[in-house]
Design an enzyme around this catalytic site. Structure first.
Site, PDB file in Angstrom:
ATOM      1  N   GLY A 101      50.323  81.577  60.527  1.00 43.81           N
ATOM      2  CA  GLY A 101      50.113  81.257  59.113  1.00 43.81           C
ATOM      3  C   GLY A 101      48.899  80.357  58.983  1.00 43.81           C
ATOM      4  N   MET A 153      46.775  76.746  57.722  1.00 47.13           N
ATOM      5  CA  MET A 153      47.048  75.315  57.879  1.00 47.13           C
ATOM      6  C   MET A 153      48.042  74.864  56.812  1.00 47.13           C
ATOM      7  SD  MET A 153      43.388  73.606  58.873  1.00 47.13           S
ATOM      8  CE  MET A 153      44.056  71.960  58.978  1.00 47.13           C
ATOM      9  N   GLU A 185      48.636  75.639  68.541  1.00 49.79           N
ATOM     10  CA  GLU A 185      47.202  75.850  68.297  1.00 49.79           C
ATOM     11  C   GLU A 185      46.664  76.972  69.184  1.00 49.79           C
ATOM     12  OE1 GLU A 185      45.931  74.413  65.805  1.00 49.79           O
ATOM     13  OE2 GLU A 185      46.659  72.359  65.591  1.00 49.79           O
ATOM     14  N   CYS A 200      49.630  77.109  47.808  1.00 55.35           N
ATOM     15  CA  CYS A 200      48.226  77.065  47.388  1.00 55.35           C
ATOM     16  C   CYS A 200      47.959  75.767  46.620  1.00 55.35           C
ATOM     17  CB  CYS A 200      47.895  78.274  46.516  1.00 55.35           C
ATOM     18  SG  CYS A 200      46.218  78.206  45.846  1.00 55.35           S
ATOM     19  N   CYS A 229      45.867  80.587  48.240  1.00 53.28           N
ATOM     20  CA  CYS A 229      46.340  81.971  48.161  1.00 53.28           C
ATOM     21  C   CYS A 229      45.128  82.906  48.153  1.00 53.28           C
ATOM     22  CB  CYS A 229      47.197  82.169  46.917  1.00 53.28           C
ATOM     23  SG  CYS A 229      46.227  82.186  45.395  1.00 53.28           S
ATOM     24  N   CYS A 245      42.739  82.392  45.157  1.00 56.27           N
ATOM     25  CA  CYS A 245      42.016  81.112  45.067  1.00 56.27           C
ATOM     26  C   CYS A 245      41.137  80.836  46.289  1.00 56.27           C
ATOM     27  CB  CYS A 245      43.005  79.962  44.878  1.00 56.27           C
ATOM     28  SG  CYS A 245      43.980  80.092  43.362  1.00 56.27           S
TER      29      CYS A 245
HETATM   30  P1  ADP Z   1      50.732  73.631  60.279  1.00 53.52           P
HETATM   31  O1  ADP Z   1      51.086  73.418  61.735  1.00 53.52           O
HETATM   32  O2  ADP Z   1      50.998  75.042  59.816  1.00 53.52           O
HETATM   33  O3  ADP Z   1      49.335  73.162  59.916  1.00 53.52           O
HETATM   34  P2  ADP Z   1      52.535  71.428  59.816  1.00 53.52           P
HETATM   35  O4  ADP Z   1      53.837  71.838  60.449  1.00 53.52           O
HETATM   36  O5  ADP Z   1      51.646  70.492  60.609  1.00 53.52           O
HETATM   37  O6  ADP Z   1      51.733  72.753  59.396  1.00 53.52           O
HETATM   38  O7  ADP Z   1      52.786  70.715  58.407  1.00 53.52           O
HETATM   39  C1  ADP Z   1      53.605  71.280  57.396  1.00 53.52           C
HETATM   40  C2  ADP Z   1      53.845  70.186  56.349  1.00 53.52           C
HETATM   41  O8  ADP Z   1      52.620  69.905  55.684  1.00 53.52           O
HETATM   42  C3  ADP Z   1      54.781  70.554  55.232  1.00 53.52           C
HETATM   43  O9  ADP Z   1      56.144  70.392  55.555  1.00 53.52           O
HETATM   44  C4  ADP Z   1      54.387  69.555  54.140  1.00 53.52           C
HETATM   45  O10 ADP Z   1      55.033  68.317  54.360  1.00 53.52           O
HETATM   46  C5  ADP Z   1      52.914  69.311  54.417  1.00 53.52           C
HETATM   47  N1  ADP Z   1      51.984  69.919  53.455  1.00 53.52           N
HETATM   48  C6  ADP Z   1      50.828  69.342  53.044  1.00 53.52           C
HETATM   49  N2  ADP Z   1      50.154  70.169  52.213  1.00 53.52           N
HETATM   50  C7  ADP Z   1      50.873  71.310  52.094  1.00 53.52           C
HETATM   51  C8  ADP Z   1      50.700  72.553  51.370  1.00 53.52           C
HETATM   52  N3  ADP Z   1      49.605  72.787  50.633  1.00 53.52           N
HETATM   53  N4  ADP Z   1      51.653  73.495  51.507  1.00 53.52           N
HETATM   54  C9  ADP Z   1      52.746  73.259  52.244  1.00 53.52           C
HETATM   55  N5  ADP Z   1      52.978  72.118  52.946  1.00 53.52           N
HETATM   56  C10 ADP Z   1      52.052  71.137  52.871  1.00 53.52           C
HETATM   57 ZN    ZN Z   2      46.159  80.062  44.380  1.00 56.52          ZN
END
Ligand code: ADP
Ligand code: ZN
Length: 207
Positions: A16, A18, A90, A146, A178, A181
């Site tokens: 997915g 970030m 990662e 988004c 999304c 956007c």
């Molecule tokens: P990834 O490893 O996919 O980058 P993380 O597991 O590090 O994601 O972080 C997920 C957390 O980020 C969510 O539970 C939420 O607390 C936070 N978060 C910050 N911005 C967003 C966003 N735009 N959408 C969803 N979660 C977000």
């Molecule tokens: Zn959007």
């Protein structure tokens, strides 16, 4: 080890953009395996040391200890034969040999759980992730929210200008978007014909 068939190795991928919760989900699954008294080893590439050496840390500050490796070929020599579950975070930053290493681990009977960005900030499939998604027994494709409109977000928007594909550790440099956007920088690479400008529907043929 496949959780439904103990002793049978397999690969599962968490993919997915970030902020979609990939690290959180990886940490959750690995902690459950540890609660089930399975031996767990966790790896991540050394280039990403945003928060601390030796931990995977989610954006919500969940964490689990990990081994940092500079290259894919360091994973197998570090493997403890007693390890039953191998986590990799990662994964997009590893090279194209990662799917082969994961396949080898699964063939040895390990449950391999891999988390990574499926697309870079341009929307282009990232490093070894497309191959991993193809060879995995199970795929979890998860979404963020988004930041512009609140819809489910599958893309990562880069907010800063850079000539580098990877800009790690720059706070505020990325946000989740999304399809509508997401604004890719510059022209889409000719090799990626599915990319076209957001908000511009494919041209309809005139009759
Ligand atoms: P990834 O490893 O996919 O980058 P993380 O597991 O590090 O994601 O972080 C997920 C957390 O980020 C969510 O539970 C939420 O607390 C936070 N978060 C910050 N911005 C967003 C966003 N735009 N959408 C969803 N979660 C977000
Ligand atoms: Zn959007």
């Amino acid at each position: 080890m496949n959780p439904t068939r103990p002793g049978a190795g397999w690969i599962e991928v968490i993919a997915g953009p970030m902020f979609s919760g990939k690290s959180e989900e990886l940490i959750r699954l690995l902690k459950r395996a540890a609660i089930a008294r399975q031996r767990v080893q966790v790896f991540k590439p050394k280039l990403d040391n945003r928060y601390s050496d030796g931990d995977i840390v989610s954006h919500s500050m969940m964490r689990i200890p990990c081994e940092m490796v500079e290259r894919t070929d360091e994973i197998l020599p570090r493997l403890d034969p007693r390890t039953e579950v191998v986590g990799i975070d990662e994964a997009q930053f590893f090279d194209e040999t990662l799917p082969g290493v994961c396949g080898h681990l699964a063939n040895l009977g390990k449950r391999v759980i891999v988390a990574g960005l499926d697309m870079d900030f341009r929307g282009v499939p990232f490093g070894p992730m497309p191959t991993l998604l193809a060879v995995a027994e199970e795929v979890h494709k998860i979404h963020a929210i988004c930041t512009s409109c609140g819809a489910p977000a599958a893309y990562t928007q880069r907010l800063i200008q850079s000539d580098e594909l990877v800009v790690v550790g720059a706070a505020g440099a990325y946000e989740a978007r999304c399809r509508r956007c997401h604004e890719p920088e510059g022209a889409p690479p000719a090799s990626e014909p599915w990319l076209f400008s957001p908000g511009e529907p494919a041209e309809e043929e005139s009759s």
